[in-house]
Design an enzyme around this catalytic site. Structure first.
Site, PDB file in Angstrom:
ATOM      1  N   SER A 185     -41.507  13.589 -19.332  1.00 38.34           N
ATOM      2  CA  SER A 185     -42.315  12.806 -19.882  1.00 38.34           C
ATOM      3  C   SER A 185     -42.627  11.371 -19.599  1.00 38.34           C
ATOM      4  O   SER A 185     -42.190  10.991 -18.297  1.00 38.34           O
ATOM      5  CB  SER A 185     -42.486  13.155 -21.431  1.00 38.34           C
ATOM      6  N   HIS A 239     -46.518  15.870 -16.951  1.00 42.27           N
ATOM      7  CA  HIS A 239     -47.797  16.341 -17.615  1.00 42.27           C
ATOM      8  C   HIS A 239     -48.299  15.144 -18.253  1.00 42.27           C
ATOM      9  O   HIS A 239     -48.087  13.978 -18.222  1.00 42.27           O
ATOM     10  CB  HIS A 239     -47.011  17.058 -19.089  1.00 42.27           C
TER      11      HIS A 239
END
Length: 230
Positions: A117, A140
């Site tokens: 992340s 993501h």
């Protein structure tokens, strides 16, 4: 008089030993004078909201002063950044990443367990980056939990924040914007989510990380960058 002080000295030493075991899980920490500053980012990046006590976390208000110290201390010539993070607060992670990228001194990062992340921009913020063969990186889109106002402005805000992260990553690595967004929006690889997991060498093949390697390779590269700068 000296004998009277012996119990107090022994008590202080025992207390110090117990504190070290409790905090670090070992009897003592080796103290070595070095021109390289090691900074470790683990667990979840904590931002403006305090995380629950059971969470392993790295507080940005602890990391930023250390980075300022690296820049200002003439005895420190380079930064070695060790990462094993699941991500966390986007604003805090991006602030730390920008600060590392703006240092005038050479820096090298090593992704150990994971750089997920917001850990991705942290991983690429240094002058050169390594990843160990078994480490993973999850790419993501930005996500948020809690109350979200369902209006157009909220969507625009998310888009702008996402663009800031994408631009930073592509500016500080060899991956193209199109390829990164393709990985970010992949479906079918993550359960109930979109995104991609890269393991070790895959991160290098996509141009996200510079090289597969560990602490020895990272220190060697950092010393080369320091010598080149000097």
């Amino acid at each position: 008089m000296e004998n009277e002080n012996q119990p107090e000295k022994a008590y202080n030493k025992n207390t110090e030993t117990l504190n070290t075991i409790e905090k670090l899980g070992q009897l003592n920490m080796p103290i070595v004078k070095s021109n390289i500053q090691n900074i470790i980012i683990i667990g979840q990046i904590e931002g403006h909201t305090v995380l629950p006590p059971q969470n392993k976390s790295t507080k940005y208000e602890h990391i930023i002063p250390q980075l300022i110290g690296v820049e200002e201390n003439p005895e420190i010539e380079g930064l070695l950044l060790l990462l094993n993070t699941m991500g966390g607060d986007v604003e805090a992670g991006l602030a730390i990443s920008e600060l590392i990228a703006s240092l005038s001194k050479p820096s090298v990062s090593v992704v150990l367990g994971g750089g997920h992340s917001i850990g991705v921009p942290l991983s690429v913020s240094t002058n050169y980056s390594f990843i160990v063969p078994t480490a993973t990186m999850t790419i993501h889109p930005i996500r948020m939990t809690g109350l979200v106002i369902g209006v157009t402005q909220t969507f625009d805000y998310f888009n702008k924040m996402q663009e800031r992260v994408v631009q930073f990553i592509t500016r500080n690595s060899s991956i193209t914007e199109d390829k990164f967004k393709e990985l970010m929006l992949t479906t079918g690889e993550l359960v109930n989510d979109v995104g991609t997991i890269l393991v070790g060498k895959e991160a290098v093949e996509y141009g996200l990380i510079d090289e597969v390697g560990g602490i020895a390779e990272a220190r060697q590269k950092l010393n080369q960058l320091i010598n080149k700068k000097n």
